[in-house]
Design an enzyme around this catalytic site. Sequence first.
Site, mmCIF file in Angstrom:
data_model
loop_
_atom_site.group_PDB
_atom_site.id
_atom_site.type_symbol
_atom_site.label_atom_id
_atom_site.label_comp_id
_atom_site.label_asym_id
_atom_site.label_seq_id
_atom_site.Cartn_x
_atom_site.Cartn_y
_atom_site.Cartn_z
ATOM 1 N N GLU A 128 6.603 -7.579 -2.599
ATOM 2 C CA GLU A 128 6.515 -6.981 -3.934
ATOM 3 C C GLU A 128 7.930 -6.707 -4.420
ATOM 4 O O GLU A 128 8.620 -5.814 -3.923
ATOM 5 C CB GLU A 128 5.709 -5.673 -3.920
ATOM 6 N N GLU A 148 0.759 -1.985 2.847
ATOM 7 C CA GLU A 148 1.709 -0.865 2.907
ATOM 8 C C GLU A 148 1.294 0.232 3.893
ATOM 9 O O GLU A 148 1.486 1.419 3.634
ATOM 10 C CB GLU A 148 1.905 -0.268 1.510
#
Length: 923
Positions: free
Chosen positions: A241, A171
Site C-alpha cells: 500500500e 496488517e
Amino acid sequence: MHREENMSISDYSHTIVQYDSKSYRINGNQVFLNSAAIHYFRMPREEWREVLVKAKLAGMNCVDTYFAWNVHEPDEGNWTFEGDNDCGAFLDLCAELGLWVIARPGPYICAEWDFGGFPWWLNNKEDVVFRSYNKPYLDYVDRYFDAIIPIISERQVANGGTVILVQVENEYGYLADDEKASDYMLHLRDGLIKRGIEVPLITCVGGAEGTIEGANFWSNADQHYENLRNKQPDTPKIVTEFWTGWFEHWGAMSATQKTAALYERRTLEVLRAGYSGISHYMFFGGTNFGNYGGRTVGASDIFMVTSYDYDAPLNEYGRVTEKYSVAKKLAYFVKAIEGLLLNSMEGVSIDSLTSVSKGFTVRYRELGNQRIWFVESGKDERETAYLTLANGNTIPVTVKPGAITPVLERMEIAPNVRLTCNTYLLCNEEIEGIHTLIIAADNGERSWVEIDTEQSIQLLGLRPQLMKLSADGKRLTLDNYHFEEPQVISLSIGDKHFQLVFVNGEMTNNTWRLEDHTGIRWALGYLDMDISGDGSIKVTLGRSGNGVLHLGKWDTKAVATTGISPYVHLETPEISMLTSLAVVLSPTEGGISGETPIGFSELGQPYGHILYTCDFENDEDEERTVVIPAVQDIIRVYVNGREQQLIREVGASCVLLKLQPNQTNRLQLLVQNMGRLNFSPFLGEIKGIAGTIFLDGGTVDLREHWQYENKNIHLGQVSKVEPGTAIHRTFTLKDQDRAILVGAMIDKLSINGIQIEVKGYQDGVSFLTLDISSYIRDGVNEIELCYIESPIDRLELIAYHSKNQLNGWHMQDADLLDRVEDQNGEFLGGPVWHTLQFTRPELPEDVHAKLKLRLTGMSKGIIKLNGIDLGRYWQIGPQEDYKIPMAWLQDMNKVELFDEEGRNPLRVRLLYDLQSSERWTYI
C-alpha cells in the site's frame, strides 16, 4: 483449539508466477508490478470498465482489490454475488483488459470500511474473538472462505484468469509480532491453499511462514526496504500500500496534504530504494455507499465521510487529477527502464563516480556500467544542478525545490547503443519497426541527451538546432527545448532506425501507451476512446470545448428543462417530515422495550438511526446530569421534545439536562450508527447505546493540574517534558462509587498506587474508555501516568453512583417513523424526511456526465436515491457534495433526505461535475 499441522512450503511453488530477490516473473518475464488499488464495491458495476481502462492507460499493469465479507453476506446466510457485488465479473473484466490482479480476501480488510469488512451480525455471536486463533471466529471465517476463495481460485493465471498474488489477512503486524500471530495467520494461509490457491501468497505489515511480506507506507521508503530485506532477503520487495492520499473524517480538514509534487518525489524514493512493485493505494477510491464508511482510532470521533475520494489519481467520480498525470509519467518511465531498474543494485562508490553542485545530493543504482541517478534538491526554488560523472561528462539536471530528478547514464537501449538522459524517458520500444524514445520534460524546461554507440550515427531528415556529433560519428549530444509541439529526431545506427520524440509537460499528459491483444501502440494528443468487448482499445480522448453542461430548473413535479443554470435549485420540494420528537411514543407503536438501552446489532438493525426513550419522575430540580457510560456514536439529546445537547465526544459522556420540576420528564436520545471501528485492537464495539444509564454524575477535565518536578503541566498545551516521563495529580470523589476514564492514554497508568493495564497498539497513544471503579476510593485519589506528547484533546474523568440507575427504555428504528402531530399540531423541531422527484436528464451522446448532490444548509442524516442508501451526510465538512451514480438513475427518480434537525432543503442542488463536458466515451 490447536492449529492443524503446517502445509509444506513446497505447496507454494507455481510455474507461471515465480520470484527471486529482484522481482516477480510471470510466464518467465520479469515484471515491475505497477498496481492500481481499486475496490469493486465502492462504485456501481457500470463504472468498473471506465475506471479500469483509465488505470491501464496510466501504465498500471495490475489491480489490487479487497473483497468485503459484509458486502457479500449482509445478513447471515444471505450471500450476494450479483450485480454490483459480482466480484467474479470484476476479476473477469480485469482479465479481459489484460490486468494482473492482487486479491486481498481478508477476512479483515480495514480499508476504512465498516467493521473492517466483518458483517455486523457477527458481533452478536457468542465467544467470538475477532482476528484471533479462536474456534468460534474461525468457523465463520472458514465458511466465508468457502464462498469467496473459489471465485478467486478459478481466476488464477493457471486457470486462464489474471490473479497472480493472494494476500493473507491484512496488517496483522499492528496487533502482534509474527510469533504470536503464527497460529492465526497460518490457519488462514492453509485455508487459502486448501481451497485451491496456487499463486504466491503475500502479507503486509506482519508476515507468516511461506508468504512474501510487503510494506505499507507513504514515506521512509529506505527504512521499510531495509526491514523487509533483513526479514526476507530472498523475496522481491513490494509496497503493498503506497498511500497516494488519505481518508477524510467528519469535522476535519480536507486530506489534500499529499500533493502531486510530493507523490512524484515519494514514488522516486521507492524506485531509488530498490522496490520491484508499487500498489497505489488508492488509485481510485470511490464512495462509501450504504453507510459502509468505518471509524478508526486516534480520537473519540474519527468517523469516515461518505466519500472515499482519497485524493487519489482518479477522483471519486473517476475523473483524472494532477496525480493521475504523475502516476502515468512514473509508470511509463518504469516500463521504459524496467530491465535496468529490476536488476540494478544500490550504488556505494558515490565519491569516486561523481560530484554534484552545492545544495544537491545524489544516489544511484547500477547494473555494470549502466546507472540510474537520483538527483535531489535542497534548494527553495527550481535550479539546474551540474552532475559530473566518472567519464568527465558534466550533465545539467533541472530539479524543482525539494524534488528528485532521475538521470540515466549509459543505459543500453539496444545492443551496443547507450543512452544518457537527464530527464524522464517515457518510451523505449519499437513502434512500427522504429525504435522509439519519448523524452519528457516539464513546460519551459530543456533536456540533455547523449547517445553513444560502436557504429556511426546517421541523422535522417532535419538536423537538430543544438547538437554535437563526435568526430568519429559515434556520439550524438542533444540540447533540446521542449516546445508545445512534439519534436522528432530520426537517425540510424547500422541498419536499425531510431526516433527521438521530445514532449513537454502538457503533451506528456496526453501521451498514451495502448496495449491489448492486437499489440502495442502509442498516441500523442487527444483521442476518442472505444473500448470494445473483445478487449481491444480504440481510444479518442478529447475535450468537447462546449464548457460546463447545464441542467435546467427542477421542482418535485416538473421534468428537467433546458435552462442555463448549472444546477437544480430545489425551490419548492415536496417535504415529508419525520415524527416530531415532542410526541410521546407508546411501545405499541413499534420497537421494543427493556430496562436498559440495547445497541444496533442486538436489535438486528445494521445501520441508520435508533430513538431511545425513557420517562422518569423529577423532583424540584430544574437541572440534573445524565451519565452514559458507553457511547460509540453521535447522540442528539432531547428533553420533553426539544433538543438540548449534541454529544459528539464518544466513549462515555456526562451531560446537563434542563428539566421540568415536580413532574414526569421525557428523555430521548437519537443515535445514528456512524460506522464501526475498522482499524483497532477493539473491533466489535456496541453501536448505539447499551447498558445502564445513570442520573446525577459529574465530570472533571483531567488534562489540568499535573505535577512534574514542582511544575504544573496542562496536557492540552505544548509542554517541555520528555514523553514517557512519570507525572501525577489528584482528584476527589464524594458519594460516587463508579468512575470512567476516557480520552488519550498510554500503556503506563496507575491509580492510588495500583498499576492498570492499558490495552492497545504497542508503544502508542490510544483513545480509550477505562472503567476504573475498582481502583477508586471516597475522598482524595492519586493518578499517575507517563507524559503523552501534548497537546491532547481529551482526558476526562466521569463519576457517578450505581444507585442512580435510569431504567425503563423504549427503542425504535427512527428512520421508519412517520410524522405524528402533537396535540396542538405544533412541530417542535427534530428529524424530517424530505423527498424530491426528478426525471433523468437527456444528454448528448458525447457527454460523459457525472452527477452530485450539494447539501447546502442541511444538518446531518442519510441520503437515498430510488430506495438505494447512498450513505451518511453531516454538514460540518469536509464533504460538501455527494455522488449520485448515473447508473442508478431511472426515468423518474426520487431523492430522500433524512435530516436530523429538520432543516429546510431550499438550497440543496443537483450539479454536474466540472468535467462533464469533456469526452471520455466508453462503449
